[in-house]
Design a protein around this motif. Structure first.
Motif, PDB file in Angstrom:
ATOM      1  N   GLU A 114       0.819  -1.214   0.000  1.00 35.21           N
ATOM      2  CA  GLU A 114       0.000   0.000   0.000  1.00 35.21           C
ATOM      3  C   GLU A 114       0.856   1.268   0.000  1.00 35.21           C
ATOM      4  N   GLY A 115       2.170   1.110   0.144  1.00 33.34           N
ATOM      5  CA  GLY A 115       3.054   2.271   0.182  1.00 33.34           C
ATOM      6  C   GLY A 115       2.995   3.027   1.496  1.00 33.34           C
ATOM      7  N   ASN A 116       2.578   2.347   2.551  1.00 32.30           N
ATOM      8  CA  ASN A 116       2.415   2.982   3.865  1.00 32.30           C
ATOM      9  C   ASN A 116       3.711   2.783   4.675  1.00 32.30           C
ATOM     10  N   SER A 117       4.642   3.674   4.467  1.00 34.78           N
ATOM     11  CA  SER A 117       5.935   3.514   5.134  1.00 34.78           C
ATOM     12  C   SER A 117       5.845   3.746   6.639  1.00 34.78           C
ATOM     13  N   GLU A 118       4.957   4.678   7.075  1.00 36.09           N
ATOM     14  CA  GLU A 118       4.840   4.959   8.506  1.00 36.09           C
ATOM     15  C   GLU A 118       4.361   3.726   9.260  1.00 36.09           C
ATOM     16  N   ALA A 119       3.358   3.044   8.699  1.00 37.02           N
ATOM     17  CA  ALA A 119       2.839   1.838   9.347  1.00 37.02           C
ATOM     18  C   ALA A 119       3.889   0.729   9.352  1.00 37.02           C
ATOM     19  N   ALA A 120       4.639   0.608   8.257  1.00 39.00           N
ATOM     20  CA  ALA A 120       5.666  -0.424   8.161  1.00 39.00           C
ATOM     21  C   ALA A 120       6.773  -0.184   9.190  1.00 39.00           C
TER      22      ALA A 120
END
Length: 634
Positions: free
Chosen positions: A610-616
């Motif tokens: 999903e391109g969610n770097s903060e969550a990763a």
């Protein structure tokens, strides 16, 4: 007058070779005649230039001299490079020349010719010939070079007054740009002596000698000294602005004869390197010899060196897995050429595979096709600032590339799987280090769930000369005239040479029973600013600072980069265990059970998709509780 003489000598050098040879032959003929005159005068006690006896002696000596000297190769020597070998060649030719002289004048009575002339003449002839060669060399090398050279002359100190140092000094005579001022040696018995007129000093007088003679260059001539001894001497030189060069080991020099052309620049490896421990051959071959071995990231700094070291142990097949076409091309060509040069001593099938470890289908095809028995997983994004700026790519490549390779290794029955890890995985402050710690967690979890594949991790610090090393960066900055940029004056790092690191990785992998985290002995940490200063000084340049505003290279502190920390560590806990190898320790590190880790990884994979770097990154902090993300550096 001196300029006219120099032009005359230059004109002689420009003549055709056969003309120069004819001039030398004519000179030797004159010397042969002079030797006859001197011999008769010494033997009879009065100066005589001509009579029938002298005429016969001159005639016979000339008849014997010319063919013997031609056949002995005396006139094939380039006289301006004449040295001890030339004089020895003359001595052999004169010895042969003496035989017919003794036969004719010793056993046959020639009126008016004393029998002792048969010995006296060759002795005198040899001394005249040797003197002529010395004078010719002096005129053509010392005088002519000094008169014609227009560049800057550098004052040279040779450290090491042994045989290698003396050969180096002889070679220097043909270098008009370099003036030998002194020898230096650790042997106190040599201090105060002279070698060919050049004084020898004790190493205790280093600073005084450097200043007294305004030394600009130091040539290190102790090729067989131990690594520790070389480091000690080089370290003593690194505080001065000197151009330092050194001889390689004599085993790397043809015929054990040294010259200026054999010298090389002192490298950082010489300054920082430790006395290497000879690899344990049984460990080196255990997981490699006769087997199918795969190296992922084969085109990288560590991966390519692993391939070189593995090739030496004669695997049956070596698979080079690499995503970079350029990197794969170069390592494939290098290893293929090495096999071709081995004259069938190395019989290894080299298989280049252009693949991406993050693509599970590609990994599946690769493992099923080649069925490797040992895998060294070196594929990773390792540059801290780049991964910090591109966390999605870094996490995907490092964590899921490792996961894909490890799972396929299990499915195809790989016996040994060794992960190349990093000291930045210990209490990480950046995404790269945390991702590598997560890679370790993957292998620990797989191993402890009962995998038949022996998973192991090998953790170490910076390697000299790697693409991410500060050393080549500093070298480029020095060549560009500076400044050298350091992030913080107190930052320290561990360093190891790439070959030593690769050898230890292979040996550690051979000791694995499953799930171990191995830590390499990196020696003492090094202050980066001290390293920068030493590199400047050993390049013969000076440091530009407040106390020396006219220096050559300035060192500028630019601040820590995002994710960077002052000190690197190798252990999370404080309980390292020794192993059978003195340079390899084993760490006991905590980990998550596979089912729990697998659930987290599925969520992270979704975050990355999903391109969610903060969550990763947030999830990464859960997986690696020691991860204290420092986006600004500290």
């Amino acid at each position: 007058m001196l300029d006219y003489f120099s032009h005359f000598l230059s004109g002689l050098l420009d003549l055709d070779r056969w003309i120069k040879r004819a001039i030398v032959i004519a000179l030797d003929a004159v010397l042969c005649v002079f030797a006859v005159w001197i011999a008769f005068s010494l033997r009879l006690g009065s100066w005589m230039l001509w009579n029938d006896s002298i005429a016969i002696t001159i005639l016979l000596s000339l008849l014997f001299w010319l063919p013997i000297f031609f056949l002995s190769g005396v006139y094939r020597v380039v006289f301006r490079f004449a040295g001890a070998g030339t004089i020895f060649g003359l001595a052999k030719a004169v010895a042969v020349f003496t035989i017919p002289m003794l036969v004719v004048f010793g056993f046959y009575v020639i009126p008016g010719v004393p029998r002792t002339i048969a010995l006296l003449h060759p002795i005198l002839f040899f001394f005249l010939l040797a003197l002529s060669r010395i004078v010719i060399r002096y005129l053509l090398v010392d005088i002519l070079n000094m008169q014609t050279y227009q560049g800057v002359r550098r004052n040279v100190l040779i450290y090491g007054a042994g045989n290698s140092g003396q050969q180096l000094a002889a070679s220097l005579r043909g270098e008009p740009s370099m003036i030998l001022k002194a020898f230096m040696d650790d042997n106190e018995n040599l201090a105060g002596q002279k070698l060919n007129g050049v004084p020898v000093f004790s190493s205790k007088m280093l600073e005084k000698v450097l200043h007294r003679y305004s030394i600009t260059d130091v040539l290190l001539a102790f090729p067989n000294a131990s690594r520790a001894e070389q480091k000690r001497i080089i370290t003593s030189m690194s505080q001065y602005s000197l151009k330092v060069k050194m001889l390689p080991r004599l085993s790397h020099i043809l015929d054990d004869k040294v010259s200026i052309s054999d010298l090389r620049d002192v490298s950082v490896e010489d300054l920082l390197g430790r006395s290497s421990v000879k690899p344990d051959l049984s460990l080196m071959v255990h997981t490699v010899a006769g087997k199918t071995v795969m190296v992922t990231g084969a085109g990288g700094s560590i991966g390519s060196e692993l391939c070189r070291q593995i090739l030496k142990q004669n695997p049956n097949r070596l698979i080079l897995a690499e995503i970079s076409e350029v990197g794969l091309y170069f390592i494939d060509q290098e290893l293929t050429d090495e096999v071709a040069r081995s004259n069938d001593k190395i019989q290894v099938e080299i298989i280049p595979e252009l693949v991406s470890v993050v693509e599970r289908p590609q990994m599946k095809r690769l493992f099923e096709k080649w069925q490797p028995e040992t895998v060294f997983h070196a594929a990773a994004y390792k540059h801290v600032p780049l991964v910090e700026a591109n966390p999605l790519a870094g996490l995907k490549n490092n964590i899921f590339g490792t996961l894909n390779a490890a799972l396929e290794a299990e499915l195809t029955g790989v016996a040994h799987f060794i992960l190349v890890s990093t000291d930045k995985a210990v209490r990480p402050t950046n995404v790269m280090g945390a991702s590598k710690r997560c890679c370790e967690l993957v292998l620990q979890a797989l191993s402890h769930r009962g995998s038949k594949t022996r998973f192991a991790m090998v953790r170490f610090g910076n390697v000299l000369g790697s693409s991410g090393s500060v050393v080549p960066h500093f070298m480029r900055q020095i060549k560009q005239g500076g400044p050298i940029t350091v992030t913080h004056r107190n930052i320290t790092r561990y360093f190891m040479t790439i070959p030593e690191a690769a050898q230890l990785v292979i040996q550690a992998g051979a000791m694995a029973k499953g799930g171990e985290v191995y830590v390499l002995d990196m020696g003492e940490s090094v202050r980066i600013i001290d390293l920068a200063e030493s590199m400047i000084n050993l390049s013969g340049l000076s440091i530009k600072n407040a106390s020396n505003p006219n220096g050559d290279i300035e060192i500028i502190e630019i601040g820590l980069r995002p994710g960077e920390k002052l000190y690197e560590e190798l252990l999370i806990g404080d309980n390292p265990q020794s192993t059978a190898h003195k340079k390899i320790m084993k760490a006991e590190e905590s980990f998550l059970p596979w089912p729990e880790l697998e659930d987290h990884l599925k969520i992270m994979q979704k975050n990355l998709a999903e391109g969610n770097s903060e969550a990763a990154i947030s999830l990464l902090k859960t997986l690696v509780p020691e991860f204290m993300h420092n986006r600004d550096g500290y």
